[in-house]
Design a protein around this motif. Structure first.
Motif, PDB file in Angstrom:
ATOM      1  N   UNK A  99       0.804  -1.220   0.000  1.00  0.00           N
ATOM      2  CA  UNK A  99       0.000   0.000   0.000  1.00  0.00           C
ATOM      3  C   UNK A  99       0.840   1.274   0.000  1.00  0.00           C
ATOM      4  N   UNK A 100       2.014   1.228   0.616  1.00  0.00           N
ATOM      5  CA  UNK A 100       2.820   2.443   0.727  1.00  0.00           C
ATOM      6  C   UNK A 100       3.756   2.650  -0.462  1.00  0.00           C
ATOM      7  N   UNK A 101       3.751   1.754  -1.452  1.00  0.00           N
ATOM      8  CA  UNK A 101       4.600   1.914  -2.625  1.00  0.00           C
ATOM      9  C   UNK A 101       4.041   3.016  -3.524  1.00  0.00           C
ATOM     10  N   UNK A 102       4.908   3.906  -4.027  1.00  0.00           N
ATOM     11  CA  UNK A 102       4.421   5.000  -4.884  1.00  0.00           C
ATOM     12  C   UNK A 102       3.799   4.473  -6.175  1.00  0.00           C
ATOM     13  N   UNK A 103       2.887   5.241  -6.705  1.00  0.00           N
ATOM     14  CA  UNK A 103       2.192   4.876  -7.930  1.00  0.00           C
ATOM     15  C   UNK A 103       3.152   4.851  -9.108  1.00  0.00           C
ATOM     16  N   UNK A 104       2.918   3.948 -10.015  1.00  0.00           N
ATOM     17  CA  UNK A 104       3.719   3.869 -11.233  1.00  0.00           C
ATOM     18  C   UNK A 104       2.925   4.410 -12.417  1.00  0.00           C
ATOM     19  N   UNK A 105       1.917   5.214 -12.137  1.00  0.00           N
ATOM     20  CA  UNK A 105       1.035   5.729 -13.171  1.00  0.00           C
ATOM     21  C   UNK A 105       1.808   6.590 -14.160  1.00  0.00           C
ATOM     22  N   UNK A 106       1.574   6.298 -15.444  1.00  0.00           N
ATOM     23  CA  UNK A 106       2.197   7.072 -16.518  1.00  0.00           C
ATOM     24  C   UNK A 106       1.133   7.393 -17.552  1.00  0.00           C
ATOM     25  N   UNK A 107       1.390   8.399 -18.369  1.00  0.00           N
ATOM     26  CA  UNK A 107       0.426   8.813 -19.383  1.00  0.00           C
ATOM     27  C   UNK A 107       1.176   9.134 -20.667  1.00  0.00           C
ATOM     28  N   UNK A 108       0.550   8.821 -21.806  1.00  0.00           N
ATOM     29  CA  UNK A 108       1.169   9.093 -23.093  1.00  0.00           C
ATOM     30  C   UNK A 108       0.105   9.565 -24.069  1.00  0.00           C
ATOM     31  N   UNK A 109       0.414  10.644 -24.783  1.00  0.00           N
ATOM     32  CA  UNK A 109      -0.501  11.101 -25.832  1.00  0.00           C
ATOM     33  C   UNK A 109      -0.465  10.057 -26.944  1.00  0.00           C
ATOM     34  N   UNK A 110      -1.636   9.535 -27.284  1.00  0.00           N
ATOM     35  CA  UNK A 110      -1.704   8.425 -28.221  1.00  0.00           C
ATOM     36  C   UNK A 110      -2.236   8.813 -29.590  1.00  0.00           C
ATOM     37  N   UNK A 111      -3.148   9.758 -29.626  1.00  0.00           N
ATOM     38  CA  UNK A 111      -3.801  10.169 -30.873  1.00  0.00           C
ATOM     39  C   UNK A 111      -3.936  11.681 -30.882  1.00  0.00           C
ATOM     40  N   UNK A 112      -4.262  12.242 -32.047  1.00  0.00           N
ATOM     41  CA  UNK A 112      -4.431  13.692 -32.144  1.00  0.00           C
ATOM     42  C   UNK A 112      -5.815  14.147 -31.688  1.00  0.00           C
ATOM     43  N   UNK A 113      -6.757  13.194 -31.596  1.00  0.00           N
ATOM     44  CA  UNK A 113      -8.102  13.480 -31.090  1.00  0.00           C
ATOM     45  C   UNK A 113      -8.460  12.421 -30.069  1.00  0.00           C
ATOM     46  N   UNK A 114      -9.578  12.580 -29.404  1.00  0.00           N
ATOM     47  CA  UNK A 114      -9.980  11.696 -28.299  1.00  0.00           C
ATOM     48  C   UNK A 114     -10.004  10.231 -28.700  1.00  0.00           C
ATOM     49  N   UNK A 115      -9.543   9.393 -27.777  1.00  0.00           N
ATOM     50  CA  UNK A 115      -9.583   7.946 -27.965  1.00  0.00           C
ATOM     51  C   UNK A 115     -10.984   7.418 -27.744  1.00  0.00           C
ATOM     52  N   UNK A 116     -11.284   6.277 -28.357  1.00  0.00           N
ATOM     53  CA  UNK A 116     -12.606   5.686 -28.204  1.00  0.00           C
ATOM     54  C   UNK A 116     -12.562   4.228 -27.772  1.00  0.00           C
ATOM     55  N   UNK A 117     -11.610   3.466 -28.267  1.00  0.00           N
ATOM     56  CA  UNK A 117     -11.607   2.031 -27.988  1.00  0.00           C
ATOM     57  C   UNK A 117     -10.194   1.499 -27.818  1.00  0.00           C
ATOM     58  N   UNK A 118     -10.090   0.381 -27.087  1.00  0.00           N
ATOM     59  CA  UNK A 118      -8.820  -0.308 -26.984  1.00  0.00           C
ATOM     60  C   UNK A 118      -9.059  -1.791 -26.774  1.00  0.00           C
ATOM     61  N   UNK A 119      -8.080  -2.588 -27.216  1.00  0.00           N
ATOM     62  CA  UNK A 119      -8.132  -4.028 -27.059  1.00  0.00           C
ATOM     63  C   UNK A 119      -6.697  -4.538 -26.995  1.00  0.00           C
ATOM     64  N   UNK A 120      -6.476  -5.598 -26.203  1.00  0.00           N
ATOM     65  CA  UNK A 120      -5.151  -6.198 -26.073  1.00  0.00           C
ATOM     66  C   UNK A 120      -5.005  -7.409 -26.973  1.00  0.00           C
ATOM     67  N   UNK A 121      -3.757  -7.677 -27.381  1.00  0.00           N
ATOM     68  CA  UNK A 121      -3.455  -8.949 -28.026  1.00  0.00           C
ATOM     69  C   UNK A 121      -3.620 -10.029 -26.969  1.00  0.00           C
ATOM     70  N   UNK A 122      -3.797 -11.263 -27.403  1.00  0.00           N
ATOM     71  CA  UNK A 122      -4.037 -12.356 -26.466  1.00  0.00           C
ATOM     72  C   UNK A 122      -2.873 -12.534 -25.499  1.00  0.00           C
ATOM     73  N   UNK A 123      -1.650 -12.304 -25.954  1.00  0.00           N
ATOM     74  CA  UNK A 123      -0.491 -12.474 -25.075  1.00  0.00           C
ATOM     75  C   UNK A 123      -0.180 -11.225 -24.250  1.00  0.00           C
TER      76      UNK A 123
END
Length: 191
Positions: free
Chosen positions: A38-62
């Motif tokens: 619980x006391x470990x700092x967050x590893x939250x990161x953010x990256x601009x992915x597109x030039x306009x708002x994102x709508x959907x995402x899906x992962x590869x099976x692996x």
């Protein structure tokens, strides 16, 4: 100001959480695991992915790749370890709002009323699915009385409104699509 999350997904190997905020162009990811103190700092990161708002995402099976669709009409393929963009798929003329994977293929649905099939190894568009309507088409019961009119009106667009969902079916030989036009359709894509 906080925004609502539009989508969330988990990378299975390390339980990394990815989220897309409703009106943002960024993908946010955070290591989320039950083993993390619980006391470990967050590893939250953010990256601009597109030039306009994102709508959907899906992962590869692996879990090694993340696919994103957005208001900029693009599909991007990301390495989940570094969140580096590996490839950009161009072809839709409006928002990409639905993604599905099967083997080496990605299926996308859009506000442009189309469904596209992409070969992931080459990054090429294999097919844009268009009418005519099949007998399995749920819309057929609402079709005009004149069959010629029905054929003409449906051969130009997969749906009469945006495609909200796409799913591979029957070992990847069929795609099921759902639309705001209140129809569900099945498309045979066997090659």
């Amino acid at each position: 100001m906080e925004t609502l999350a539009r989508a969330v997904g988990f990378k299975s190997k390390d339980d990394t959480k990815f989220t897309i905020n409703k009106m943002d162009e960024s993908i946010e990811w955070d290591g989320v695991t039950d083993k993390k103190p619980d006391n470990e700092p967050s590893t939250k990161r953010q990256k601009k992915a597109h030039s306009k708002s994102l709508y959907s995402l899906i992962f590869s099976q692996d879990g090694t790749k993340l696919y994103s669709g957005a208001y900029d009409r693009l599909i991007k393929i990301w390495d989940t370890a570094s969140l580096t963009c590996l490839q950009t798929l161009v072809g839709h003329t409006h928002v990409v709002c639905a993604l599905a994977l099967h083997g080496d293929f990605l299926c996308s649905g859009s506000y442009d009323k189309s469904i596209k099939l992409w070969h992931l190894e080459t990054g090429t568009e294999v097919r844009t699915i268009t009418g005519p309507v099949t007998q399995e088409d749920e819309h057929a019961k609402d079709a005009p009385e004149n069959p010629e009119t029905q054929r003409e009106s449906t051969a130009k667009a997969v749906h009469l409104d945006r495609v909200n969902e796409v799913v591979f079916f029957k070992n990847g030989t069929n795609i099921i699509s759902a639309s705001t036009d209140k129809t569900v359709k099945r498309w045979n894509i066997a090659m």
